[in-house]
Enzyme design. Structure first.
Site, short mmCIF file in Angstrom:
data_model
loop_
_atom_site.label_atom_id
_atom_site.label_comp_id
_atom_site.label_asym_id
_atom_site.label_seq_id
_atom_site.Cartn_x
_atom_site.Cartn_y
_atom_site.Cartn_z
N ASP A 135 0.86 -1.18 0.00
CA ASP A 135 0.00 0.00 0.00
C ASP A 135 0.90 1.23 0.00
O ASP A 135 2.01 1.20 0.53
CB ASP A 135 -0.91 0.01 1.23
CG ASP A 135 -2.01 -1.04 1.17
OD1 ASP A 135 -2.36 -1.46 0.05
OD2 ASP A 135 -2.51 -1.43 2.23
N ASP B 215 -7.02 -1.53 -4.32
CA ASP B 215 -8.05 -1.21 -3.33
C ASP B 215 -9.02 -0.17 -3.88
O ASP B 215 -10.25 -0.28 -3.70
CB ASP B 215 -7.42 -0.65 -2.04
CG ASP B 215 -6.53 -1.64 -1.32
OD1 ASP B 215 -6.69 -2.86 -1.53
OD2 ASP B 215 -5.67 -1.19 -0.54
#
Length: 174
Positions: free
Chosen positions: A126, A140
């Protein structure tokens, strides 16, 4: 002959959207892993720094860092989601553009995060840090946007009047 061409076109759009999401996701994650040390912030544009920064985070949980440590469970869920999307899509007669886009976003995002988990010991890279929200990535975002589009489509699709020449209406009037 028209029906198979439409089905092929529907799969081309699904595959194209999924592939674009997957490529963008994997390229951005690779750049982050290669150039940004773990847990270190980076912002090349100073005036954007108060809004967001890039931060390399390894996430073993679900999207947005929820339920950390469940990598194996989330790999299984991703496989089920990918198979479910493909089976569901195959059963659709003539999927609407919005439905194809939503499923393409979800498919590409699910495969992108699954690849990360398989290649990086159950962790997903991330890197988008809004400072007030958990750190996330392109996959995401695609899954979330696809889910929102799908929910809106399902909410408003039931309210639309059926097309006069649809097969359902012909069967009802016969």
């Amino acid at each position: 002959m028209r029906q198979p061409k439409r089905k092929v076109a529907a799969y081309v759009l699904l595959g194209t959207i999924a592939a674009l999401v997957l490529v963008l996701d994997q390229v951005t994650k690779s750049l982050v892993r290669r150039h940004l040390p773990l847990n270190q912030p980076y912002m090349p544009v100073d005036w954007l720094d108060p809004l967001f920064t890039f931060r390399h985070v390894q996430n073993t949980g679900a999207a947005f860092g929820l339920f950390p440590g469940g990598a194996t469970v989330f790999m299984g869920i991703a496989v089920v989601v990918v198979i479910g999307i493909i089976i569901y899509y195959a059963r659709l007669d003539r999927p609407a553009l919005l439905l194809r886009a939503a499923l393409g976003l979800q498919l590409g995002g699910s495969v992108g995060n699954l690849i990360d988990r398989l290649m990086h010991n159950g962790a997903v890279t991330d890197f988008v840090d809004l400072r007030w929200f958990p750190v996330f990535n392109v996959a995401d975002s695609a899954i979330t946007i696809g889910t929102i589009i799908l929910a809106c489509y399902m909410l408003f699709e039931d309210r639309r009047a059926p097309e006069p020449d649809s097969e359902k209406n012909q069967a009802l009037t016969a």
